[in-house]
Structure formats: C-alpha cells, structure tokens
Design a protein around this motif. Structure first.
Motif, PDB file in Angstrom:
ATOM      1  N   ALA A 147       0.868  -1.322   0.133  1.00  0.00           N
ATOM      2  CA  ALA A 147      -0.001   0.009  -0.065  1.00  0.00           C
ATOM      3  C   ALA A 147       0.837   1.352  -0.066  1.00  0.00           C
ATOM      4  CB  ALA A 147      -0.926   0.124   1.381  1.00  0.00           C
ATOM      5  N   PHE A 148       1.984   1.246   0.600  1.00  0.00           N
ATOM      6  CA  PHE A 148       3.029   2.374   0.817  1.00  0.00           C
ATOM      7  C   PHE A 148       4.240   1.989   0.318  1.00  0.00           C
ATOM      8  CE2 PHE A 148      -0.212   2.608   4.068  1.00  0.00           C
ATOM      9  CZ  PHE A 148      -1.058   3.716   3.763  1.00  0.00           C
ATOM     10  N   PRO A 149       4.697   1.782  -1.123  1.00  0.00           N
ATOM     11  CA  PRO A 149       5.934   1.251  -1.475  1.00  0.00           C
ATOM     12  C   PRO A 149       6.969   2.266  -1.312  1.00  0.00           C
ATOM     13  CG  PRO A 149       4.582   1.925  -3.238  1.00  0.00           C
ATOM     14  CD  PRO A 149       3.453   1.820  -1.992  1.00  0.00           C
ATOM     15  N   ASP A 150       8.019   1.668  -1.261  1.00  0.00           N
ATOM     16  CA  ASP A 150       9.352   2.403  -0.985  1.00  0.00           C
ATOM     17  C   ASP A 150       9.376   3.585   0.180  1.00  0.00           C
ATOM     18  OD1 ASP A 150      10.304   1.086  -3.376  1.00  0.00           O
ATOM     19  OD2 ASP A 150       9.139   2.570  -4.780  1.00  0.00           O
ATOM     20  N   VAL A 151       8.520   3.128   1.345  1.00  0.00           N
ATOM     21  CA  VAL A 151       8.660   3.866   2.506  1.00  0.00           C
ATOM     22  C   VAL A 151       9.061   2.946   3.398  1.00  0.00           C
ATOM     23  CG1 VAL A 151       7.006   5.239   3.826  1.00  0.00           C
ATOM     24  CG2 VAL A 151       6.668   5.313   1.689  1.00  0.00           C
ATOM     25  N   THR A 152       9.739   3.695   4.661  1.00  0.00           N
ATOM     26  CA  THR A 152      10.369   2.779   5.684  1.00  0.00           C
ATOM     27  C   THR A 152       9.150   2.381   6.604  1.00  0.00           C
ATOM     28  OG1 THR A 152      11.112   4.678   6.792  1.00  0.00           O
ATOM     29  CG2 THR A 152      12.733   3.529   5.459  1.00  0.00           C
ATOM     30  N   GLN A 153       9.436   1.578   7.334  1.00  0.00           N
ATOM     31  CA  GLN A 153       8.506   1.175   8.289  1.00  0.00           C
ATOM     32  C   GLN A 153       8.776   1.245   9.784  1.00  0.00           C
ATOM     33  OE1 GLN A 153       7.079  -3.008   7.344  1.00  0.00           O
ATOM     34  NE2 GLN A 153       6.125  -2.230   5.339  1.00  0.00           N
ATOM     35  N   TRP A 154       8.238   1.588  10.608  1.00  0.00           N
ATOM     36  CA  TRP A 154       8.215   1.771  12.104  1.00  0.00           C
ATOM     37  C   TRP A 154       7.393   0.577  12.592  1.00  0.00           C
ATOM     38  CZ3 TRP A 154      10.066   6.695  15.236  1.00  0.00           C
ATOM     39  CH2 TRP A 154      11.115   7.165  14.565  1.00  0.00           C
ATOM     40  N   ILE A 155       7.832  -0.109  13.412  1.00  0.00           N
ATOM     41  CA  ILE A 155       6.851  -1.239  14.238  1.00  0.00           C
ATOM     42  C   ILE A 155       6.609  -0.730  15.350  1.00  0.00           C
ATOM     43  CG2 ILE A 155       5.820  -3.548  14.584  1.00  0.00           C
ATOM     44  CD1 ILE A 155       6.755  -2.895  11.537  1.00  0.00           C
ATOM     45  N   THR A 156       5.704   0.165  15.704  1.00  0.00           N
ATOM     46  CA  THR A 156       5.796   0.829  17.074  1.00  0.00           C
ATOM     47  C   THR A 156       5.083   0.480  18.329  1.00  0.00           C
ATOM     48  OG1 THR A 156       3.975   2.505  16.209  1.00  0.00           O
ATOM     49  CG2 THR A 156       6.171   3.154  16.205  1.00  0.00           C
ATOM     50  N   GLU A 157       4.338  -0.656  17.756  1.00  0.00           N
ATOM     51  CA  GLU A 157       3.807  -1.571  18.944  1.00  0.00           C
ATOM     52  C   GLU A 157       3.434  -3.095  18.445  1.00  0.00           C
ATOM     53  OE1 GLU A 157      -0.107  -0.871  21.156  1.00  0.00           O
ATOM     54  OE2 GLU A 157       0.365   1.326  21.205  1.00  0.00           O
ATOM     55  N   TYR A 158       3.848  -3.713  19.004  1.00  0.00           N
ATOM     56  CA  TYR A 158       3.858  -5.308  18.591  1.00  0.00           C
ATOM     57  C   TYR A 158       4.288  -6.184  19.759  1.00  0.00           C
ATOM     58  CZ  TYR A 158       8.908  -6.658  18.405  1.00  0.00           C
ATOM     59  OH  TYR A 158      10.091  -6.831  18.598  1.00  0.00           O
ATOM     60  N   ASN A 159       3.326  -7.497  19.863  1.00  0.00           N
ATOM     61  CA  ASN A 159       3.723  -8.336  20.771  1.00  0.00           C
ATOM     62  C   ASN A 159       2.586  -9.785  20.374  1.00  0.00           C
ATOM     63  OD1 ASN A 159       4.684  -9.968  22.910  1.00  0.00           O
ATOM     64  ND2 ASN A 159       4.800  -7.919  23.980  1.00  0.00           N
ATOM     65  N   LEU A 160       3.008 -10.841  20.777  1.00  0.00           N
ATOM     66  CA  LEU A 160       1.975 -11.869  21.056  1.00  0.00           C
ATOM     67  C   LEU A 160       1.394 -12.155  22.267  1.00  0.00           C
ATOM     68  CD1 LEU A 160       1.165 -14.469  19.514  1.00  0.00           C
ATOM     69  CD2 LEU A 160       3.049 -15.661  20.134  1.00  0.00           C
ATOM     70  N   ASP A 161       0.233 -11.719  22.424  1.00  0.00           N
ATOM     71  CA  ASP A 161      -0.556 -11.628  23.705  1.00  0.00           C
ATOM     72  C   ASP A 161      -1.065 -12.973  24.189  1.00  0.00           C
ATOM     73  OD1 ASP A 161      -2.207 -10.628  21.404  1.00  0.00           O
ATOM     74  OD2 ASP A 161      -3.678 -10.848  22.612  1.00  0.00           O
ATOM     75  N   ASN A 162      -1.120 -13.086  25.406  1.00  0.00           N
ATOM     76  CA  ASN A 162      -2.121 -14.079  26.087  1.00  0.00           C
ATOM     77  C   ASN A 162      -1.666 -15.268  25.524  1.00  0.00           C
ATOM     78  OD1 ASN A 162      -3.686 -12.525  27.735  1.00  0.00           O
ATOM     79  ND2 ASN A 162      -4.213 -11.467  25.670  1.00  0.00           N
ATOM     80  N   GLN A 163      -0.285 -15.865  25.759  1.00  0.00           N
ATOM     81  CA  GLN A 163       0.203 -17.190  25.211  1.00  0.00           C
ATOM     82  C   GLN A 163       1.157 -17.840  26.366  1.00  0.00           C
ATOM     83  OE1 GLN A 163      -0.875 -18.810  22.545  1.00  0.00           O
ATOM     84  NE2 GLN A 163      -2.152 -17.125  21.945  1.00  0.00           N
ATOM     85  N   ASP A 164       1.365 -18.888  26.349  1.00  0.00           N
ATOM     86  CA  ASP A 164       2.385 -19.579  27.161  1.00  0.00           C
ATOM     87  C   ASP A 164       3.635 -19.026  26.914  1.00  0.00           C
ATOM     88  OD1 ASP A 164       4.020 -21.655  25.588  1.00  0.00           O
ATOM     89  OD2 ASP A 164       1.863 -21.798  24.825  1.00  0.00           O
ATOM     90  N   LEU A 165       4.810 -19.222  27.829  1.00  0.00           N
ATOM     91  CA  LEU A 165       5.937 -18.789  28.000  1.00  0.00           C
ATOM     92  C   LEU A 165       6.722 -19.054  26.737  1.00  0.00           C
ATOM     93  CD1 LEU A 165       7.918 -16.686  29.334  1.00  0.00           C
ATOM     94  CD2 LEU A 165       8.788 -18.553  30.628  1.00  0.00           C
ATOM     95  N   THR A 166       6.698 -20.380  26.518  1.00  0.00           N
ATOM     96  CA  THR A 166       7.480 -20.880  25.252  1.00  0.00           C
ATOM     97  C   THR A 166       7.127 -20.321  24.044  1.00  0.00           C
ATOM     98  OG1 THR A 166       7.799 -22.768  26.435  1.00  0.00           O
ATOM     99  CG2 THR A 166       8.139 -22.809  24.002  1.00  0.00           C
ATOM    100  N   THR A 167       5.916 -20.175  23.601  1.00  0.00           N
ATOM    101  CA  THR A 167       5.469 -19.510  22.486  1.00  0.00           C
ATOM    102  C   THR A 167       5.477 -18.209  22.510  1.00  0.00           C
ATOM    103  OG1 THR A 167       3.457 -21.152  22.488  1.00  0.00           O
ATOM    104  CG2 THR A 167       3.412 -19.164  21.205  1.00  0.00           C
TER     105      THR A 167
END
Length: 312
Positions: A202-222
């Motif tokens: 959708a926004f080609p040739d534009v750098t990305q900042w991933i300003t929030e991310y996580n895998l929520d509510n999973q076991d520790l190993t996952t």
C-alpha cells in the motif's frame, strides 16, 4: 499474494536470542508505584536508542538525557482543536532539543482499548495544522499508527485523500508528505509478516516503524519463540527503520498477558526483557516475584491508552 510475499522473507521459529540492534526503542508506560523501574531501560549496555510516551513532551524520568543517547519522539495522540502540539514541538526545538521525528495519531481507526477514534477528515485537518509544518524544520513525519485490523490501511488512504484536498487548489493538486509508516500488530509472527507486507504494497518504498507489537496471552515458550523470530526478522529487514516491543512493565500490570512482558512482578528483567536490551538472559520467570497485585488505576489508564489488542 501479499501473504506469500511476506512469508517468503520469514525465518525458522528458532533464532538467536541475545542480539544487539540500534533499531530498538522503548514504548514507555510510566508506573508511579514503581519509579525505580525507569532506570532499567537506560542501564549501561542497553540497546535502546529512542522512546515515545504517547505524548508531546519528554518523560521526567528521561528528560535530562541528550537526544543522541535516548532520542525522544513526540506523538500527537488524538485530535486537538488548536496548534498546541506544533507549539510544543517547536518550543522544544527552539530550546535546543534535537527533535528528528514525530509520530501521528494513535490507532485513530479504533474506539477501543486506547484508540483515539478520529474520522480521517478531522485527522487530516489536525495534521495540516500541527504536523505538516514540522517538515520545514527538517523533522521526519510518521503516518498515524492504525490498529492491526482490516480497516487500518483504508483509513490511512482516506486520510491522505482528505489531506490532499485541504492543501490543493483548483490550479494545483498537492499531496501531504510523510517519511515513514507506523505499524501496530498483536498476534503471531506469520500475521505480523503478512501485515507488514500489506503495508509495503500500500505504501511502497517507504520505511516502516513497528511502534507496537507483541504476541499476547500465550504460554511462555510460545511467547519467547515469537520474540526471537520477530526480532531477528525486524533486525534484518532493511525496510524496517525502527521497532518497539510493547511490554515494558511488570507481569502483574500487563494487559497483553502475564508472559509477554519485560519485567517480573518484582521488577527484574525477564529473558525477553534482557534480550530486548541486548544483554544475557536472566532466567527470570515473568510471573515470579512476591509483589503480585492488581494494577493501580494509574497503570490501568496508561495501559488502556497505550494499546488496542487485536488477537489473530
């Protein structure tokens, strides 16, 4: 097509945990009950080079730190009816703070879980008055950070259309400019990679900042496997300029599950917290520690403002 593009760049689920990266930043969620936690993020050897706090001014805990050690990135969280954000950032620049980047609105496509819930046309008007003028000062502008839901990219496209209408004339069509896109994601790695691929299309040739991310509510190993896989991926992707894991709080204060955190209940770095700072694993279990309590009203409010959770 976009999904295949993203996954073609993916890696196996096992990755080296202790790595160093100048891309990593801090999503700062202050906790008045445990102010001693603030120094953890700026300890000797920490990888963190920048932070944001969902506001326009630096957090008192880091206010004395020069920008070249821990860069503060202002954010205009939601809609305002004046130019107070522009005035605040301009005042900081005039006083000598080297503001290099600003972030747009926080999850304007959502009314839930901390979303600022702004119509694209309203957001465009606020952007033109408060954010666009900063480009003339050499400040790089980040597009609003929408949720990981299906409506995020369409919201941004409508916003840019509205923005263009505001600055264009009958004789000349203009487009609002920006320097990078800000992405939020809560879910598994495959979803993250696919979502990034959709933004790249959708926004080609534009750098990305991933300003929030996580895998929520999973076991520790996952959860740890997700962190290792995603951090290796983000570190090696040239299109990703910066990223910030949402989890800089204690397990008992978490709204993304007890394992997706950087601190245990006593404020000790978990393995994920240590890896994120670029230091050796601690072996500290996220849910360990004696200080287990319900989050205070202040912490609950801060976390509510900070993230809208989208479960894949």
């Amino acid at each position: 097509m976009r999904f295949s593009f993203a996954l073609s760049l993916a890696i196996p689920t096992v990755a080296l945990a202790q790595t160093r990266s100048s891309k990593r930043g801090l999503v700062f969620v202050p906790n008045s009950d445990d102010p001693e936690d603030n120094k953890i993020w700026v300890q000797s050897g920490s990888d963190l080079t920048w932070y944001y706090n969902y506001g326009s001014t630096p957090s008192p805990a880091f206010d004395s730190m020069p920008q070249d050690q821990l860069e503060f990135v202002p954010m205009l969280w939601g809609a305002i009816d004046d130019t107070s954000f522009l005035d605040s950032v301009q005042g900081q620049i005039d006083s000598g703070r080297d503001i290099k980047h600003v972030l747009g609105f926080n999850e304007p496509d959502s009314q839930y879980g901390g979303g600022s819930n702004i119509q694209p046309s309203v957001a465009a008007d606020v952007w033109v008055k408060n954010i666009a003028p900063l480009a003339d000062k050499g400040v790089k502008l980040g597009l609003p950070a929408c949720t990981g839901g299906w409506g995020g990219i369409p919201w941004l496209q409508q916003f840019l259309g509205n923005c263009s209408d505001l600055i264009s004339t009958d004789d000349e069509k203009k487009n609002c400019t920006y320097d990078f896109v800000a992405i939020h994601w809560y879910g598994n790695f495959e979803g993250l990679a696919s979502h990034m691929g959709s933004y790249a299309a959708a926004f080609p040739d534009v750098t990305q900042w991933i300003t929030e991310y996580n895998l929520d509510n999973q076991d520790l190993t996952t959860t740890q496997s997700f962190y290792n896989t995603s951090s290796e991926y983000l570190d090696r992707m040239d299109s990703v300029e910066r990223y910030s894991l949402f989890g800089s709080f204690r397990s008992s204060d978490s709204n993304v599950g007890p394992n997706a955190v950087m601190l245990n209940n006593d404020g000790q770095l978990t393995d994920i917290g240590a890896w994120y700072l670029g230091v050796s694993a601690t072996g500290v279990e996220p849910q360990s520690g004696t200080r287990k309590r319900a989050p205070t009203i202040g912490v609950v409010f801060a976390l509510a403002i900070a993230a809208a959770i989208w479960i894949s």
